[in-house]
Design a protein around this motif. Structure first.
Motif, PDB file in Angstrom:
ATOM      1  N   LEU A  80      43.311  30.113  41.881  1.00  0.00           N
ATOM      2  CA  LEU A  80      42.372  30.359  42.974  1.00  0.00           C
ATOM      3  C   LEU A  80      40.994  29.915  42.489  1.00  0.00           C
ATOM      4  N   VAL A  81      40.382  29.043  43.263  1.00  0.00           N
ATOM      5  CA  VAL A  81      39.147  28.423  42.805  1.00  0.00           C
ATOM      6  C   VAL A  81      38.000  28.799  43.745  1.00  0.00           C
ATOM      7  N   ASP A  82      36.894  29.179  43.155  1.00  0.00           N
ATOM      8  CA  ASP A  82      35.694  29.437  43.953  1.00  0.00           C
ATOM      9  C   ASP A  82      34.954  28.122  44.109  1.00  0.00           C
ATOM     10  N   ILE A  83      34.867  27.642  45.357  1.00  0.00           N
ATOM     11  CA  ILE A  83      34.165  26.374  45.578  1.00  0.00           C
ATOM     12  C   ILE A  83      32.882  26.598  46.360  1.00  0.00           C
ATOM     13  N   ASN A  84      32.319  27.802  46.280  1.00  0.00           N
ATOM     14  CA  ASN A  84      31.015  28.077  46.879  1.00  0.00           C
ATOM     15  C   ASN A  84      31.063  27.984  48.406  1.00  0.00           C
ATOM     16  N   PRO A  90      42.816  27.723  47.098  1.00  0.00           N
ATOM     17  CA  PRO A  90      43.872  27.660  46.094  1.00  0.00           C
ATOM     18  C   PRO A  90      44.183  26.218  45.678  1.00  0.00           C
ATOM     19  N   LEU A  91      44.469  26.086  44.405  1.00  0.00           N
ATOM     20  CA  LEU A  91      44.925  24.804  43.866  1.00  0.00           C
ATOM     21  C   LEU A  91      46.357  25.012  43.406  1.00  0.00           C
ATOM     22  N   ILE A 115      36.226  23.097  37.278  1.00  0.00           N
ATOM     23  CA  ILE A 115      36.997  21.887  37.542  1.00  0.00           C
ATOM     24  C   ILE A 115      36.311  21.044  38.606  1.00  0.00           C
ATOM     25  N   MET A 116      36.601  19.765  38.526  1.00  0.00           N
ATOM     26  CA  MET A 116      36.201  18.829  39.555  1.00  0.00           C
ATOM     27  C   MET A 116      37.475  18.554  40.353  1.00  0.00           C
ATOM     28  N   ALA A 117      37.457  18.809  41.639  1.00  0.00           N
ATOM     29  CA  ALA A 117      38.669  18.635  42.443  1.00  0.00           C
ATOM     30  C   ALA A 117      38.291  18.067  43.807  1.00  0.00           C
ATOM     31  N   HIS A 118      39.305  17.800  44.611  1.00  0.00           N
ATOM     32  CA  HIS A 118      39.049  17.330  45.965  1.00  0.00           C
ATOM     33  C   HIS A 118      39.683  18.292  46.955  1.00  0.00           C
ATOM     34  N   VAL A 119      39.106  18.340  48.154  1.00  0.00           N
ATOM     35  CA  VAL A 119      39.689  19.161  49.203  1.00  0.00           C
ATOM     36  C   VAL A 119      40.818  18.354  49.817  1.00  0.00           C
ATOM     37  N   LEU A 120      42.044  18.892  49.721  1.00  0.00           N
ATOM     38  CA  LEU A 120      43.212  18.170  50.217  1.00  0.00           C
ATOM     39  C   LEU A 120      43.319  18.332  51.723  1.00  0.00           C
ATOM     40  N   SER A 121      43.239  19.577  52.175  1.00  0.00           N
ATOM     41  CA  SER A 121      43.383  19.795  53.612  1.00  0.00           C
ATOM     42  C   SER A 121      42.647  21.059  54.033  1.00  0.00           C
ATOM     43  N   LEU A 130      43.313  22.565  47.628  1.00  0.00           N
ATOM     44  CA  LEU A 130      42.624  21.640  46.742  1.00  0.00           C
ATOM     45  C   LEU A 130      43.639  20.732  46.078  1.00  0.00           C
ATOM     46  N   THR A 131      43.159  19.618  45.583  1.00  0.00           N
ATOM     47  CA  THR A 131      44.024  18.736  44.813  1.00  0.00           C
ATOM     48  C   THR A 131      43.265  18.175  43.614  1.00  0.00           C
TER      49      THR A 131
END
Lengths: 232, 284
Positions: A80-84, A90-91, A115-121, A130-131
């Motif tokens: 579970l990632v906090d992306i502000n 969730p990833l 982490i650096m991630a992208h929003v998948l959907s 996230l992905t």
């Protein structure tokens, strides 16, 4: 719009920004044959669409956004990632760049990791996935994290990345900008500090025109007064 | 009996010329000062001084709604907490929510729920905090006015600002924006909140009695006043963000605008006269 002149026009929620001949873009709404601003921001008009670029506000995830997050919880098959943003992100283990056995998530990412991630959907009730299946995506080791208002991110990046390239080149830092307003900086202490100050400079003066020039001056000035910060 | 009649004549809240105790006419507002973006930690904030009222408003969100069972999968909640500081009134107010503040919180959150684009942020809540630092009648209107500016400052999408003002009846005359004495000894008080662009009424309450005609008059007065207050709200928001290019390049923050507060009272107040008397007595 470019070049000299006063600051761009600031509109207030409820202010009329166009008639029925224009299309309502982001930050506006259509009611009774007219277009009104829905957010406090700067008015822009392009190709018959009026939109308001907000001056403040929370980060609302969009599919494809690059974001910098912090792992806040671990499940057997996801983090579970906090992306502000107002929503938990969730990833899933299958979206990570590693082969993760069930229940083995803690070996790859732990609570507190950035982490650096992208929003998948993002679905209609704003459930987010996230992905990390991307070349850019990674666990961020070292460096420092800076947080700015998410609405100022486009200014920090600049047109085709002009602003961030300028800051990267003149400080020699490695910089990642997340759409969620988190910025990761890595380099030697002096140049990270300077890059952080340059970014703060952009954030504070985001509504100004000709900002790239001002930042150029700012960086040149800082270099003159401080001696040359490391071009590591 | 005669004494009482005499006394009643003495404390007329409004005289034959239509002048009230503090020198205002029936359709005058108290001086209002609005400032946006006064708090660092909140997403949006505003401070309002409205006559003797001093009100702070802070807005957070949209953020994850807690407790989870309150979340609405279709829209954001608009939650409000109106709170009076213990020192806001002359007798210490017992801190914490009471019947009155719970009611005010409810009506204010409902007023905002009708302008915020809540469906853009499902499962979240927009939290509004109104702190009354000093009360002098009309705090819910001042709080609403402040919260509306704070919401815009927080970048929450909404149809329009909400503007609020009260009218009431004192000494048989319908008057705008009652102060503490007028509220306590007057016949009626009727706060309302309006969406200025559409004229929608999003809050309407009444304490006391008004005839239909008087009520109409009160509505007209309040609606007229909200136009003026609306301009002050917009001005406060513009002031927060307008900086010219030169100011930006010179790295100088914009100078704070001079506060324009029309002086209503005689500058030599009773207290000053009292002090002057003291000086005379002590002096040579």
């Amino acid at each position: 719009m470019e070049g000299r002149g006063p600051v761009r026009q600031i509109v207030i929620p409820g202010e009329a920004v166009g008639g029925s001949d224009v299309k309502p873009g982001p930050g506006t709404f259509f009611e009774g044959g007219r277009v009104y601003a829905s957010q406090l921001g700067v008015l822009t008009q392009r190709d018959g669409t009026v939109s308001v670029i907000p001056l403040s506000g929370r980060y609302i995830p969009q599919p494809g956004d690059a974001v910098i997050g912090e792992v806040v919880d671990i499940g057997p098959s996801h983090w579970l990632v906090d992306i502000n943003s107002p929503y938990p992100a969730p990833l899933h283990a299958t979206e990570s760049p590693w082969h993760v056995e069930f229940g083995d998530t803690g070996r790859f990412l732990n609570v507190g990791d950035a982490i650096m991630a992208h929003v998948l959907s993002v679905d209609e009730i704003k459930r987010i996935q996230l992905t990390m299946q991307d070349r850019e995506a990674r666990r961020l080791k070292g460096g420092q994290l800076l947080e700015i208002s998410p609405t100022k991110v486009p200014r920090v990046i600049g047109k085709q990345g002009s602003m961030i390239t300028l800051i990267k080149q003149s400080t020699g830092c490695r910089i990642y900008v997340g759409q969620n307003g988190r910025i990761w900086l890595d380099g030697d202490d002096r140049s990270t500090a300077l890059a952080a100050r340059a970014i703060k400079f952009v954030e504070e003066r985001a509504q100004a025109v000709g900002l790239t020039e001002a930042v150029k001056d700012f960086l040149a000035n800082a270099r003159r007064t401080q001696g040359s910060p490391g071009r590591a | 009996m005669e004494d009482i009649e005499h006394f009643e004549r003495e404390v007329k809240l409004i005289d034959e010329n239509g002048v009230r105790l503090d020198g205002r006419k029936s359709d005058d507002l108290r001086p209002i000062r609005i400032e946006a973006g006064v708090l660092r930690r909140a997403d949006g904030s505003a401070y309002v001084e409205w006559g003797g009222n001093k009100v702070l408003a802070a807005v957070y969100g949209p953020r994850e709604a807690h407790p989870r069972h309150l979340q609405d999968p279709a829209r954001a909640l608009v939650q409000c907490r109106y709170n009076m500081a213990p020192f806001s009134v002359s007798d210490r107010k017992r801190p914490g929510p009471d019947r009155r503040s719970v009611e005010i919180s409810k009506v204010i959150s409902e007023a905002f729920a009708s302008v915020v684009f809540a469906e853009q942020f499902p499962r979240t809540s927009v939290d509004i905090f109104i702190e009354v630092l000093q009360a002098d009648a009309g705090t819910r209107c001042a709080g609403l006015t402040a919260a509306s500016v704070a919401l815009a400052d927080a970048g929450v999408p909404m149809k329009d600002l909400v503007t609020s003002c009260a009218s009431g009846k004192i000494g048989g005359v319908v008057c705008l924006d009652l102060d503490k004495e007028e509220d306590n000894f007057g016949e009626a008080d009727c706060p309302m909140a309006i969406v200025p662009r559409t004229g929608e009424i999003v809050l309407l309450q009444m304490d006391g009695h008004l005839t239909y005609e008087e009520f109409q008059k009160a509505m007209d007065l309040s609606i007229g006043a909200t136009k003026r207050i609306y301009e002050m709200q917009r001005d406060a928001l513009r002031r927060r963000y307008s900086v010219t290019l030169e100011e930006i390049l010179n790295e100088s923050p914009p100078p704070p605008p001079p506060a324009e507060e029309p002086v209503l009272r005689d500058p030599t107040s009773e207290y000053e006269r009292f002090e002057a008397d003291l000086d005379r007595e002590v002096g040579p």
